[in-house]
Scaffold this motif. Sequence first.
Motif, PDB file in Angstrom:
ATOM      1  N   ASP A  89      -2.571 -12.713 -25.772  1.00 36.63           N
ATOM      2  CA  ASP A  89      -3.913 -12.751 -25.190  1.00 36.63           C
ATOM      3  C   ASP A  89      -3.889 -12.614 -23.672  1.00 36.63           C
ATOM      4  O   ASP A  89      -4.917 -12.702 -23.019  1.00 36.63           O
ATOM      5  CB  ASP A  89      -4.655 -14.030 -25.598  1.00 36.63           C
ATOM      6  N   ARG A  90      -2.702 -12.391 -23.102  1.00 35.24           N
ATOM      7  CA  ARG A  90      -2.578 -12.211 -21.651  1.00 35.24           C
ATOM      8  C   ARG A  90      -2.275 -10.759 -21.306  1.00 35.24           C
ATOM      9  O   ARG A  90      -1.513 -10.101 -22.000  1.00 35.24           O
ATOM     10  CB  ARG A  90      -1.485 -13.107 -21.076  1.00 35.24           C
ATOM     11  N   VAL A  91      -2.880 -10.319 -20.219  1.00 36.28           N
ATOM     12  CA  VAL A  91      -2.686  -8.957 -19.741  1.00 36.28           C
ATOM     13  C   VAL A  91      -2.273  -9.025 -18.274  1.00 36.28           C
ATOM     14  O   VAL A  91      -3.022  -9.546 -17.444  1.00 36.28           O
ATOM     15  CB  VAL A  91      -3.975  -8.118 -19.891  1.00 36.28           C
ATOM     16  N   LEU A  92      -1.071  -8.531 -17.975  1.00 34.22           N
ATOM     17  CA  LEU A  92      -0.623  -8.441 -16.592  1.00 34.22           C
ATOM     18  C   LEU A  92      -1.079  -7.112 -16.022  1.00 34.22           C
ATOM     19  O   LEU A  92      -0.946  -6.074 -16.669  1.00 34.22           O
ATOM     20  CB  LEU A  92       0.909  -8.497 -16.511  1.00 34.22           C
ATOM     21  N   VAL A  93      -1.626  -7.164 -14.822  1.00 35.45           N
ATOM     22  CA  VAL A  93      -2.055  -5.960 -14.136  1.00 35.45           C
ATOM     23  C   VAL A  93      -1.256  -5.869 -12.834  1.00 35.45           C
ATOM     24  O   VAL A  93      -1.318  -6.763 -11.989  1.00 35.45           O
ATOM     25  CB  VAL A  93      -3.576  -5.984 -13.838  1.00 35.45           C
ATOM     26  N   LEU A  94      -0.472  -4.810 -12.719  1.00 34.11           N
ATOM     27  CA  LEU A  94       0.339  -4.572 -11.530  1.00 34.11           C
ATOM     28  C   LEU A  94      -0.456  -3.651 -10.612  1.00 34.11           C
ATOM     29  O   LEU A  94      -0.853  -2.562 -11.016  1.00 34.11           O
ATOM     30  CB  LEU A  94       1.672  -3.937 -11.925  1.00 34.11           C
ATOM     31  N   ILE A  95      -0.685  -4.112  -9.395  1.00 32.93           N
ATOM     32  CA  ILE A  95      -1.550  -3.369  -8.488  1.00 32.93           C
ATOM     33  C   ILE A  95      -0.870  -3.097  -7.151  1.00 32.93           C
ATOM     34  O   ILE A  95       0.076  -3.761  -6.758  1.00 32.93           O
ATOM     35  CB  ILE A  95      -2.873  -4.112  -8.245  1.00 32.93           C
ATOM     36  N   ARG A  96      -1.386  -2.100  -6.494  1.00 32.32           N
ATOM     37  CA  ARG A  96      -1.015  -1.779  -5.113  1.00 32.32           C
ATOM     38  C   ARG A  96      -2.339  -1.734  -4.359  1.00 32.32           C
ATOM     39  O   ARG A  96      -3.132  -0.809  -4.532  1.00 32.32           O
ATOM     40  CB  ARG A  96      -0.272  -0.451  -5.033  1.00 32.32           C
ATOM     41  N   ASP A  97      -2.577  -2.758  -3.558  1.00 34.78           N
ATOM     42  CA  ASP A  97      -3.824  -2.858  -2.799  1.00 34.78           C
ATOM     43  C   ASP A  97      -3.619  -2.312  -1.398  1.00 34.78           C
ATOM     44  O   ASP A  97      -2.518  -2.339  -0.855  1.00 34.78           O
ATOM     45  CB  ASP A  97      -4.273  -4.321  -2.678  1.00 34.78           C
ATOM     46  N   ARG A  98      -4.706  -1.830  -0.844  1.00 33.99           N
ATOM     47  CA  ARG A  98      -4.684  -1.434   0.564  1.00 33.99           C
ATOM     48  C   ARG A  98      -6.003  -1.888   1.180  1.00 33.99           C
ATOM     49  O   ARG A  98      -7.061  -1.817   0.549  1.00 33.99           O
ATOM     50  CB  ARG A  98      -4.477   0.065   0.743  1.00 33.99           C
ATOM     51  N   GLY A  99      -5.894  -2.419   2.361  1.00 38.72           N
ATOM     52  CA  GLY A  99      -7.093  -2.899   3.036  1.00 38.72           C
ATOM     53  C   GLY A  99      -6.930  -2.810   4.529  1.00 38.72           C
ATOM     54  O   GLY A  99      -5.815  -2.727   5.053  1.00 38.72           O
ATOM     55  N   ARG A 100      -8.073  -2.828   5.200  1.00 38.20           N
ATOM     56  CA  ARG A 100      -8.067  -2.820   6.660  1.00 38.20           C
ATOM     57  C   ARG A 100      -8.681  -4.124   7.140  1.00 38.20           C
ATOM     58  O   ARG A 100      -9.835  -4.420   6.849  1.00 38.20           O
ATOM     59  CB  ARG A 100      -8.861  -1.636   7.205  1.00 38.20           C
ATOM     60  N   PRO A 101      -7.876  -4.935   7.841  1.00 34.74           N
ATOM     61  CA  PRO A 101      -8.428  -6.171   8.402  1.00 34.74           C
ATOM     62  C   PRO A 101      -9.512  -5.857   9.436  1.00 34.74           C
ATOM     63  O   PRO A 101      -9.513  -4.780  10.043  1.00 34.74           O
ATOM     64  CB  PRO A 101      -7.219  -6.834   9.072  1.00 34.74           C
ATOM     65  N   HIS A 102     -10.428  -6.787   9.624  1.00 36.49           N
ATOM     66  CA  HIS A 102     -11.523  -6.593  10.592  1.00 36.49           C
ATOM     67  C   HIS A 102     -11.010  -6.255  11.992  1.00 36.49           C
ATOM     68  O   HIS A 102     -11.623  -5.477  12.703  1.00 36.49           O
ATOM     69  CB  HIS A 102     -12.394  -7.855  10.691  1.00 36.49           C
ATOM     70  N   ASP A 103      -9.888  -6.844  12.375  1.00 37.17           N
ATOM     71  CA  ASP A 103      -9.397  -6.688  13.746  1.00 37.17           C
ATOM     72  C   ASP A 103      -8.326  -5.612  13.894  1.00 37.17           C
ATOM     73  O   ASP A 103      -7.547  -5.631  14.828  1.00 37.17           O
ATOM     74  CB  ASP A 103      -8.862  -8.032  14.253  1.00 37.17           C
ATOM     75  N   ALA A 104      -8.297  -4.655  12.959  1.00 38.68           N
ATOM     76  CA  ALA A 104      -7.250  -3.629  13.010  1.00 38.68           C
ATOM     77  C   ALA A 104      -7.831  -2.245  12.728  1.00 38.68           C
ATOM     78  O   ALA A 104      -8.886  -2.111  12.109  1.00 38.68           O
ATOM     79  CB  ALA A 104      -6.160  -3.944  11.998  1.00 38.68           C
ATOM     80  N   ASP A 105      -7.117  -1.229  13.197  1.00 42.83           N
ATOM     81  CA  ASP A 105      -7.507   0.151  12.927  1.00 42.83           C
ATOM     82  C   ASP A 105      -6.747   0.727  11.737  1.00 42.83           C
ATOM     83  O   ASP A 105      -7.176   1.699  11.141  1.00 42.83           O
ATOM     84  CB  ASP A 105      -7.232   1.029  14.156  1.00 42.83           C
ATOM     85  N   ALA A 106      -5.610   0.132  11.406  1.00 46.73           N
ATOM     86  CA  ALA A 106      -4.766   0.648  10.331  1.00 46.73           C
ATOM     87  C   ALA A 106      -4.883  -0.222   9.075  1.00 46.73           C
ATOM     88  O   ALA A 106      -5.187  -1.411   9.153  1.00 46.73           O
ATOM     89  CB  ALA A 106      -3.313   0.688  10.789  1.00 46.73           C
ATOM     90  N   GLU A 107      -4.622   0.408   7.947  1.00 45.13           N
ATOM     91  CA  GLU A 107      -4.633  -0.319   6.681  1.00 45.13           C
ATOM     92  C   GLU A 107      -3.289  -0.993   6.447  1.00 45.13           C
ATOM     93  O   GLU A 107      -2.263  -0.555   6.952  1.00 45.13           O
ATOM     94  CB  GLU A 107      -4.914   0.637   5.514  1.00 45.13           C
ATOM     95  N   VAL A 108      -3.333  -2.039   5.639  1.00 44.25           N
ATOM     96  CA  VAL A 108      -2.157  -2.783   5.218  1.00 44.25           C
ATOM     97  C   VAL A 108      -2.035  -2.587   3.708  1.00 44.25           C
ATOM     98  O   VAL A 108      -3.045  -2.519   3.011  1.00 44.25           O
ATOM     99  CB  VAL A 108      -2.341  -4.285   5.538  1.00 44.25           C
ATOM    100  N   GLU A 109      -0.808  -2.498   3.213  1.00 44.10           N
ATOM    101  CA  GLU A 109      -0.604  -2.341   1.776  1.00 44.10           C
ATOM    102  C   GLU A 109       0.002  -3.618   1.203  1.00 44.10           C
ATOM    103  O   GLU A 109       0.873  -4.227   1.817  1.00 44.10           O
ATOM    104  CB  GLU A 109       0.327  -1.161   1.509  1.00 44.10           C
ATOM    105  N   LEU A 110      -0.488  -4.017   0.031  1.00 46.59           N
ATOM    106  CA  LEU A 110       0.021  -5.192  -0.665  1.00 46.59           C
ATOM    107  C   LEU A 110       0.398  -4.786  -2.082  1.00 46.59           C
ATOM    108  O   LEU A 110      -0.375  -4.109  -2.752  1.00 46.59           O
ATOM    109  CB  LEU A 110      -1.059  -6.278  -0.733  1.00 46.59           C
ATOM    110  N   VAL A 111       1.579  -5.206  -2.524  1.00 48.26           N
ATOM    111  CA  VAL A 111       2.031  -4.935  -3.886  1.00 48.26           C
ATOM    112  C   VAL A 111       1.973  -6.274  -4.603  1.00 48.26           C
ATOM    113  O   VAL A 111       2.722  -7.187  -4.276  1.00 48.26           O
ATOM    114  CB  VAL A 111       3.458  -4.345  -3.901  1.00 48.26           C
TER     115      VAL A 111
END
Length: 153
Positions: A89-111
């Motif tokens: 009944d459990r589902v693992l979801v493997l993701i690669r997120d990318r976001g830009r913090p408010h105080d930055a011009d570049a995106e950051v990637e999170l695995v």
Amino acid sequence: MAGAADLVRALLPGPEFDLARVVRDEEAFRATIEASGGVIDPDVESSAPWMGEGRCYRGLEGFRSMWLDWLEPWATYHSRVEGIVEEGDRVLVLIRDRGRPHDADAEVELVAGSVWTVRDGKIARVEFYATREELFEATGIRPPGEARRMSGS
């Protein structure tokens, strides 16, 4: 009836979907929940252990509150699914997120990753992990082949 992985897969947004924009906009969030077709239990439990051990949010508003807390530093936030593993009944979801913090011009990637628990055809619990190692340690589940890659074999 769809399997747990199919149910979760149908709920996950595409990488073009800006989670920060939708979660912050109450009407857009409500419309997204309504579009899910009632597959999220109204009493869903959600947690993000890295935001504080034992901190659990309850209900759909709690689900949104958890996301608002996580997204606070982010101007934009996108998520791309790299893999899904169903284990009962459990589902693992493997993701690669990318976001830009408010105080930055570049995106950051999170695995990272999450585990979704399905009961009676509805999402009953969601746990979000900051890293895949934390996800694998908490669930005891590794995708096929992942154990070899992570151990360096």
